[in-house]
Scaffold this active site. Structure first.
Site, mmCIF file in Angstrom:
data_model
loop_
_atom_site.group_PDB
_atom_site.id
_atom_site.type_symbol
_atom_site.label_atom_id
_atom_site.label_comp_id
_atom_site.label_asym_id
_atom_site.label_seq_id
_atom_site.Cartn_x
_atom_site.Cartn_y
_atom_site.Cartn_z
ATOM 1 N N TYR A 1 0.825 -1.208 0.000
ATOM 2 C CA TYR A 1 0.000 0.000 0.000
ATOM 3 C C TYR A 1 0.862 1.262 0.000
ATOM 4 O O TYR A 1 0.442 2.295 -0.512
ATOM 5 C CB TYR A 1 -0.895 0.041 1.246
ATOM 6 C CG TYR A 1 -2.235 -0.622 1.095
ATOM 7 C CD1 TYR A 1 -2.327 -1.977 0.797
ATOM 8 C CD2 TYR A 1 -3.403 0.092 1.283
ATOM 9 C CE1 TYR A 1 -3.557 -2.598 0.691
ATOM 10 C CE2 TYR A 1 -4.638 -0.518 1.175
ATOM 11 C CZ TYR A 1 -4.712 -1.854 0.878
ATOM 12 O OH TYR A 1 -5.934 -2.458 0.771
ATOM 13 N N LYS B 1 2.871 -15.373 2.616
ATOM 14 C CA LYS B 1 3.111 -16.120 1.371
ATOM 15 C C LYS B 1 4.617 -16.389 1.321
ATOM 16 O O LYS B 1 5.327 -15.969 0.396
ATOM 17 C CB LYS B 1 2.608 -15.272 0.182
ATOM 18 C CG LYS B 1 2.613 -15.983 -1.154
ATOM 19 C CD LYS B 1 1.515 -17.028 -1.318
ATOM 20 C CE LYS B 1 1.710 -17.772 -2.622
ATOM 21 N NZ LYS B 1 0.774 -18.921 -2.761
ATOM 22 N N ASP C 1 -3.190 -18.203 0.531
ATOM 23 C CA ASP C 1 -4.179 -18.892 -0.315
ATOM 24 C C ASP C 1 -4.894 -19.977 0.489
ATOM 25 O O ASP C 1 -6.115 -20.133 0.424
ATOM 26 C CB ASP C 1 -3.531 -19.456 -1.596
ATOM 27 C CG ASP C 1 -2.214 -20.171 -1.364
ATOM 28 O OD1 ASP C 1 -1.694 -20.142 -0.223
ATOM 29 O OD2 ASP C 1 -1.691 -20.776 -2.324
ATOM 30 N N ASP D 1 -6.486 -6.844 4.213
ATOM 31 C CA ASP D 1 -7.600 -6.168 3.537
ATOM 32 C C ASP D 1 -8.518 -7.205 2.897
ATOM 33 O O ASP D 1 -9.735 -7.187 3.073
ATOM 34 C CB ASP D 1 -7.039 -5.210 2.472
ATOM 35 C CG ASP D 1 -8.149 -4.514 1.706
ATOM 36 O OD1 ASP D 1 -9.105 -4.049 2.345
ATOM 37 O OD2 ASP D 1 -8.070 -4.456 0.464
ATOM 38 N N ASP E 1 -12.544 -8.753 4.279
ATOM 39 C CA ASP E 1 -13.791 -8.712 3.492
ATOM 40 C C ASP E 1 -14.356 -10.130 3.384
ATOM 41 O O ASP E 1 -15.561 -10.345 3.513
ATOM 42 C CB ASP E 1 -13.550 -8.161 2.075
ATOM 43 C CG ASP E 1 -13.846 -6.669 1.966
ATOM 44 O OD1 ASP E 1 -13.603 -5.949 2.959
ATOM 45 O OD2 ASP E 1 -14.315 -6.230 0.899
HETATM 46 C C1 IPM Z 1 -10.415 -0.937 4.052
HETATM 47 C C2 IPM Z 1 -10.630 -0.354 2.687
HETATM 48 C C3 IPM Z 1 -9.454 0.544 2.323
HETATM 49 C C4 IPM Z 1 -8.212 -0.311 2.299
HETATM 50 C C5 IPM Z 1 -9.620 1.314 1.004
HETATM 51 C C6 IPM Z 1 -10.891 2.138 0.973
HETATM 52 C C7 IPM Z 1 -8.420 2.159 0.683
HETATM 53 O O1 IPM Z 1 -10.815 -1.355 1.746
HETATM 54 O O2 IPM Z 1 -10.304 -0.159 5.019
HETATM 55 O O3 IPM Z 1 -10.340 -2.164 4.165
HETATM 56 O O4 IPM Z 1 -7.916 -0.955 1.291
HETATM 57 O O5 IPM Z 1 -7.511 -0.353 3.308
HETATM 58 MG MG MG Z 2 -10.920 -3.294 2.572
#
Ligand code: IPM
Ligand code: MG
Length: 351
Positions: free
Chosen positions: A143, A190, A222, A246, A250
């Site tokens: 990042y 990884k 993975d 990240d 999700d």
């Molecule tokens: C999160 C989001 C952010 C990230 C984005 C919006 C930059 O997806 O906080 O998980 O990737 O960190």
């Molecule tokens: Mg995110």
């Protein structure tokens, strides 16, 4: 009475909708628990670009630095997503606030709530006992590495680098958390391919003897992505680098039935920041349909961090009660739902 200064950054899309509910709930606990909050709003994201040209104006940074904690809604707008040449982006504001405030650890707890098992695409028996927390490194890795293109723009690169110190400081928090939970830590990396991952593994291995009560295992990302779906109850504390964290969080949010339920805390050396893990969901902005519970739970995490435990627990219990009673927004039950403001009103009334 102690006054707590809270910087409030509603941001974009549904950010203002959900933040308004969290503030409503905080005002309700303020009365009940004899606390005093001072809320000060700042700009971040696309709204900040529209008003100032900058996704994170200096005033916002100053406001956060002068506060006891930061409560953030969401950042992002589709008009930038579809423009690969945009020079400024809302997300730059989020990345910059994380970096500037030194928020190196993003803590994302995930637990499956029995009454919502049917919301999850997973079979019910797989969700029994799911209670994990991800420690995602937040200010390093790909990042924040050097990025760019070659001269004619046909080749692009994003550098990923990590130092021992960056790994140690978040691993320490993750070890300490494991110690207070089920005493199991999984490093996700990884290391079969990436040099940075090998440094993560070496560093965490060297820390193991200081935490003899914690069992550590090492898992390729993975495989971890697969295991999160096949056997999510396997995990207790996961520690991982920025981008893996990240993606995996999700994925993990799907276990709970809705990404609209997951809060997060970003901590470092100074002031900490609290936000839902979901994005700005622009299609729902201003429609009074967004799920405010993740942001309300982020406010509860903020109270824990400020050592206001009783009120924090009261908020968590109130959200549990609302979920148990089916007082949920449309993302959770499209057949029987309440609005964003009704959800906020309800929590504020029972907290
Ligand atoms: C999160 C989001 C952010 C990230 C984005 C919006 C930059 O997806 O906080 O998980 O990737 O960190
Ligand atoms: Mg995110």
């Amino acid at each position: 009475m102690n006054t707590y200064k809270i910087a409030v950054l509603p941001g974009d899309g549904i950010g203002p909708d959900v933040i308004a509910q969290a503030i409503k709930v905080l005002k309700a606990v303020e009365k009940k628990y004899e606390l005093k909050f001072e809320f000060n709003e700042g700009l971040i994201g696309a709204v900040a670009i529209d008003k100032t040209g900058n996704p994170l104006p200096d005033e916002t940074i100053a406001l956060c630095q002068a506060s006891d904690a930061v409560l953030l809604g969401a950042v992002g707008h589709p008009r930038f997503d579809n423009d690969p040449n945009a020079k400024v982006r809302p997300e730059q504001g989020l990345l910059k606030i994380r970096k500037t405030l030194g928020l190196y650890a993003n803590i994302r707890p995930v637990s499956a709530f029995p009454l919502l098992f049917n919301q999850s695409p997973l079979k019910n028996h797989l969700l029994e006992g799911v209670d994990l927390v991800v420690y995602r490194e937040l200010t390093g890795g790909i990042y924040f590495g050097e990025k760019g293109r070659n001269q004619d723009g046909t080749v692009a690169f994003d550098n990923c680098s990590y130092s021992v110190e960056e790994i140690q400081r978040i691993a320490k928090l993750a070890f300490e958390s494991a110690r207070n939970r089920k005493k199991k830590l999984t490093l996700v990396d990884k290391a079969n391919v990436l040099e940075t991952s090998r440094l993560w593994r070496d560093t965490v291995k060297k820390m193991e003897p200081s935490y003899p009560d914690v069992t550590v295992d090492y898992m390729f990302v993975d495989n971890a992505a697969m295991k999160l779906i096949q056997w999510p109850a396997y995990f207790d504390v996961i520690v991982t680098e920025n981008m893996f964290g990240d993606i995996l969080t999700d994925e993990a949010s799907v276990l709970t039935g809705s990404i609209g339920l997951l809060p997060s805390a970003s901590v470092g050396s100074g002031v900490a920041l609290f936000e839902p893990i979901h994005g700005s969901y622009p299609q729902a902005a201003g429609k009074n349909i967004a799920n405010p519970y993740a942001t309300i739970l982020a406010a509860a995490m903020m109270l824990d961090y400020l050592n206001i435990y009783e009120a924090g627990i009261a908020i968590k219990n109130a959200v549990d009660k609302a979920l148990a009673e089916g007082k949920v927004t449309i993302d959770i039950n499209p057949d029987k739902y309440i609005s964003t403001t009704e959800a906020g009103d309800y929590i504020a009334s029972i907290v």
